[in-house]
Motif scaffolding. Structure first.
Motif, PDB file in Angstrom:
ATOM      1  N   GLU A 104      16.508  42.388  26.299  1.00  0.00           N
ATOM      2  CA  GLU A 104      17.965  42.222  26.276  1.00  0.00           C
ATOM      3  C   GLU A 104      18.563  42.326  24.888  1.00  0.00           C
ATOM      4  O   GLU A 104      19.743  42.647  24.732  1.00  0.00           O
ATOM      5  N   GLN A 105      17.739  42.053  23.857  1.00  0.00           N
ATOM      6  CA  GLN A 105      18.277  42.074  22.500  1.00  0.00           C
ATOM      7  C   GLN A 105      17.192  42.484  21.511  1.00  0.00           C
ATOM      8  O   GLN A 105      16.088  41.935  21.518  1.00  0.00           O
TER       9      GLN A 105
ATOM     10  N   ASP B 271      12.975  46.663  28.826  1.00  0.00           N
ATOM     11  CA  ASP B 271      13.480  45.520  29.582  1.00  0.00           C
ATOM     12  C   ASP B 271      14.017  44.403  28.685  1.00  0.00           C
ATOM     13  O   ASP B 271      14.449  43.365  29.174  1.00  0.00           O
TER      14      ASP B 271
ATOM     15  N   MET C  33      15.881  34.518  27.621  1.00  0.00           N
ATOM     16  CA  MET C  33      16.316  35.778  27.097  1.00  0.00           C
ATOM     17  C   MET C  33      15.125  36.537  26.522  1.00  0.00           C
ATOM     18  O   MET C  33      14.333  35.987  25.771  1.00  0.00           O
ATOM     19  N   LYS C  34      14.993  37.802  26.882  1.00  0.00           N
ATOM     20  CA  LYS C  34      13.924  38.659  26.365  1.00  0.00           C
ATOM     21  C   LYS C  34      14.409  39.357  25.099  1.00  0.00           C
ATOM     22  O   LYS C  34      15.422  40.048  25.117  1.00  0.00           O
TER      23      LYS C  34
END
Length: 107
Positions: free
Chosen positions: A102-103, A100, A1-2
């Protein structure tokens, strides 16, 4: 996860220095940290010559985007005092750099 962090609270330095940075240095953080945005007094963590700034500089060398809040930096007269790796800008700059991710996590 990014993920990306916004260092906003008065506990951000404690959390970064004692938890997040050591995990990143040891390759044990699990999440792929793409950036850290330093806001309010947390911009002091980016002052050249400090141990914390040097550790953050090493994160930059590993691909972590580093940004200091422009107004927070200028209000504290730190314009020439931050490590060169730190981009000085505002939220739109950070969001663009982190498009880009995600969170976004505020600490």
């Amino acid at each position: 996860m990014k993920v990306a962090y916004i260092a906003l609270t008065n506990l951000a330095q404690y959390i970064l220095v004692n938890m997040v940075i050591p995990q990143l240095e040891e390759g044990k953080h699990v999440a792929d940290v793409k950036g850290i945005f330093f806001v309010h007094d947390n911009v002091y963590m980016l002052v050249k010559g400090t141990d914390t700034a040097e550790r953050i500089r090493s994160l930059y060398k590993k691909g972590v985007y580093i940004q200091a809040c422009d107004q927070c930096t200028f209000m504290r007269n730190l314009g020439d005092s931050l490590i060169e790796e730190a981009v000085v800008g505002c939220f739109p700059n950070f969001y663009e750099a982190m498009k880009d991710v995600e969170q976004l996590i505020t600490i």
